[in-house]
Write an enzyme that holds these catalytic residues in place. Structure first.
Site, PDB file in Angstrom:
ATOM      1  N   PRO A 161       0.768  -1.239   0.000  1.00 53.37           N
ATOM      2  CA  PRO A 161       0.000   0.000   0.000  1.00 53.37           C
ATOM      3  C   PRO A 161       0.802   1.294   0.000  1.00 53.37           C
ATOM      4  O   PRO A 161       0.224   2.361  -0.163  1.00 53.37           O
ATOM      5  CB  PRO A 161      -0.786  -0.109   1.306  1.00 53.37           C
TER       6      PRO A 161
ATOM      7  N   ASP B  55       4.154   1.085 -11.685  1.00 59.75           N
ATOM      8  CA  ASP B  55       3.158   2.155 -11.712  1.00 59.75           C
ATOM      9  C   ASP B  55       3.525   3.296 -10.764  1.00 59.75           C
ATOM     10  O   ASP B  55       4.451   3.189  -9.959  1.00 59.75           O
ATOM     11  CB  ASP B  55       1.792   1.599 -11.300  1.00 59.75           C
TER      12      ASP B  55
ATOM     13  N   LYS C  83       0.858   6.632 -14.833  1.00 61.47           N
ATOM     14  CA  LYS C  83       0.375   7.956 -15.240  1.00 61.47           C
ATOM     15  C   LYS C  83       1.253   9.019 -14.610  1.00 61.47           C
ATOM     16  O   LYS C  83       1.524   8.982 -13.419  1.00 61.47           O
ATOM     17  CB  LYS C  83      -1.044   8.148 -14.690  1.00 61.47           C
TER      18      LYS C  83
ATOM     19  N   GLY D 297       0.730  -1.038  -7.418  1.00 60.18           N
ATOM     20  CA  GLY D 297       0.444  -0.617  -6.050  1.00 60.18           C
ATOM     21  C   GLY D 297      -0.594  -1.513  -5.398  1.00 60.18           C
ATOM     22  O   GLY D 297      -1.504  -2.016  -6.065  1.00 60.18           O
TER      23      GLY D 297
ATOM     24  N   ASP E  32      -2.665  -4.443  -4.164  1.00 62.75           N
ATOM     25  CA  ASP E  32      -2.846  -5.775  -4.738  1.00 62.75           C
ATOM     26  C   ASP E  32      -3.156  -5.621  -6.236  1.00 62.75           C
ATOM     27  O   ASP E  32      -3.943  -4.759  -6.604  1.00 62.75           O
ATOM     28  CB  ASP E  32      -4.025  -6.491  -4.044  1.00 62.75           C
TER      29      ASP E  32
ATOM     30  N   MET F 163     -10.079   5.907  -5.551  1.00 59.71           N
ATOM     31  CA  MET F 163     -10.172   6.770  -6.746  1.00 59.71           C
ATOM     32  C   MET F 163     -11.406   7.669  -6.698  1.00 59.71           C
ATOM     33  O   MET F 163     -11.998   7.967  -7.736  1.00 59.71           O
ATOM     34  CB  MET F 163     -10.190   5.919  -8.028  1.00 59.71           C
TER      35      MET F 163
ATOM     36  N   GLY G 193      -1.765   6.792   3.026  1.00 61.30           N
ATOM     37  CA  GLY G 193      -1.863   5.755   4.054  1.00 61.30           C
ATOM     38  C   GLY G 193      -0.627   4.869   4.104  1.00 61.30           C
ATOM     39  O   GLY G 193      -0.065   4.526   3.064  1.00 61.30           O
TER      40      GLY G 193
HETATM   41  N1  SAH Z   1      -4.424  -1.915  -6.427  1.00 63.23           N
HETATM   42  C1  SAH Z   1      -4.418  -0.830  -5.469  1.00 63.23           C
HETATM   43  C2  SAH Z   1      -5.513   0.193  -5.733  1.00 63.23           C
HETATM   44  C3  SAH Z   1      -5.391   0.873  -7.091  1.00 63.23           C
HETATM   45  S1  SAH Z   1      -6.582   2.162  -7.311  1.00 63.23           S
HETATM   46  C4  SAH Z   1      -4.545  -1.413  -4.047  1.00 63.23           C
HETATM   47  O1  SAH Z   1      -4.849  -2.609  -3.894  1.00 63.23           O
HETATM   48  O2  SAH Z   1      -4.279  -0.680  -3.087  1.00 63.23           O
HETATM   49  C5  SAH Z   1      -5.681   3.568  -6.731  1.00 63.23           C
HETATM   50  C6  SAH Z   1      -6.415   4.209  -5.574  1.00 63.23           C
HETATM   51  O3  SAH Z   1      -6.151   3.504  -4.376  1.00 63.23           O
HETATM   52  C7  SAH Z   1      -6.027   5.635  -5.280  1.00 63.23           C
HETATM   53  O4  SAH Z   1      -6.727   6.552  -6.096  1.00 63.23           O
HETATM   54  C8  SAH Z   1      -6.444   5.781  -3.818  1.00 63.23           C
HETATM   55  O5  SAH Z   1      -7.830   5.977  -3.722  1.00 63.23           O
HETATM   56  C9  SAH Z   1      -6.141   4.393  -3.285  1.00 63.23           C
HETATM   57  N2  SAH Z   1      -4.827   4.316  -2.625  1.00 63.23           N
HETATM   58  C10 SAH Z   1      -3.762   3.612  -3.033  1.00 63.23           C
HETATM   59  N3  SAH Z   1      -2.744   3.722  -2.151  1.00 63.23           N
HETATM   60  C11 SAH Z   1      -3.195   4.505  -1.145  1.00 63.23           C
HETATM   61  C12 SAH Z   1      -2.624   4.996   0.081  1.00 63.23           C
HETATM   62  N4  SAH Z   1      -1.373   4.675   0.446  1.00 63.23           N
HETATM   63  N5  SAH Z   1      -3.376   5.799   0.870  1.00 63.23           N
HETATM   64  C13 SAH Z   1      -4.641   6.130   0.516  1.00 63.23           C
HETATM   65  N6  SAH Z   1      -5.238   5.694  -0.621  1.00 63.23           N
HETATM   66  C14 SAH Z   1      -4.528   4.897  -1.436  1.00 63.23           C
END
Ligand code: SAH
Length: 276
Positions: free
Chosen positions: A14, A37, A58, A89, A91, A170, A199
């Site tokens: 995360p 990514d 992106k 990022g 999972d 998102m 986070g």
């Molecule tokens: N596959 C990723 C999510 C991808 S979508 C997972 O499992 O975590 C990307 C979105 O995830 C971001 O727009 C945000 O809403 C959230 N996100 C990802 N990392 C985050 C973090 N460290 N803190 C808060 N939101 C996060």
């Protein structure tokens, strides 16, 4: 074709680089090529010290490579016998388009493996002291994308208001519209809500309030950082189980000796990032 090429879809965790899995790190150490990514921590990318490493996410709102181009690069490299890691990022299968990539790679006849990651959907609330399914408070958790308001509203039709915790990825930029849609579907305006930004990282920032406050377009809900942010909506959003001052009785007024002792020892041992 040497026949030894393979693609691993690896979850980077995360944010905190310590939260990649051992298996994910082992894949990175053996990789020849890594495509990563935007939300992947540089220290996780750096584990792949023998690999060519390419950013394919992106940047400034624009994709470096299209989804089809990413598929082509992975497939061609694996056909040349290379060990390819697609590093995402959280999972790879939670709103990461990892499923599409796995299908494309498999359709090309290339072996593909997935190494799951710690999803931000659970880990970011956790580090803010929010257990997404606290016993007696929330019977379940629903992870939604807030990217498309129509799809979001459609998915909501499946749940009774306040029946579960909602985690919205998102959706930070569209939070006012999403919160209004929830209230329109019968969610109480006073339902607790939280925004967790960055986070699990040292710069983690948590805002807490209500659904009504999220829905007010002018609301000053959080200092607008540049990091990723998510919404947490439901009774659990009011909890901070890592902060004894919030969740345990005030020692000055409480009479339950055990709870007061627990509060004191929790306070003394606080190690998580400060919530501002
Ligand atoms: N596959 C990723 C999510 C991808 S979508 C997972 O499992 O975590 C990307 C979105 O995830 C971001 O727009 C945000 O809403 C959230 N996100 C990802 N990392 C985050 C973090 N460290 N803190 C808060 N939101 C996060």
């Amino acid at each position: 074709m040497s026949g030894t090429g393979r693609v691993w879809l690896v979850g980077a965790g995360p944010g905190d680089p310590g939260l990649i899995t051992r298996k994910g790190a082992a894949c990175l150490r053996r990789a020849d090529l890594v495509l990563y990514d935007a939300l992947v921590h540089p220290r996780v990318v750096a584990i792949a010290r023998h690999a060519q490493r390419f950013f394919v996410g992106k940047r400034a709102g624009r994709h470096q490579l299209s989804q089809a181009e990413i598929h082509t690069v992975m497939i061609r490299a694996a056909q040349r016998g290379r060990r390819v890691v697609r590093l995402k990022g959280g999972d790879p299968f939670v709103f990461g388009r990892g499923g599409e990539e796995a299908l494309a790679v498999a359709a090309a006849g290339i072996p593909c493996e997935v190494v799951p990651g710690v999803t931000s959907a659970v880990a970011a609330p956790a580090m803010a002291g929010i257990p997404v399914t606290q016993r007696g408070v929330a019977a379940g958790v629903l992870v939604l994308s807030g990217h498309d308001e129509a799809a979001f509203t459609n998915a909501l039709a499946a749940v009774q208001p306040s029946a579960v915790t909602l985690v919205v990825l998102m959706g930070h930029a569209r939070r006012a519209g999403l919160a209004a849609a929830l209230i329109g579907r019968g969610w109480q305006p006073m339902t607790p809500a939280a925004i967790v930004r960055d986070g699990t990282l040292p710069e983690q920032h948590v805002w807490r309030g209500t659904l009504a406050q999220l829905a007010a377009p002018t609301a000053e809900t959080t200092s607008e950082g540049i990091g990723p942010a998510m919404l947490v909506i439901g009774e659990v959003a009011a909890l901070d189980v890592l902060d004894a001052r919030r969740t345990l009785p005030n020692p000055a007024t409480a009479t339950d000796v055990d709870a007061v002792a627990a509060a004191a020892s929790l306070r003394a041992g606080r190690t998580r990032p400060a919530v501002t």
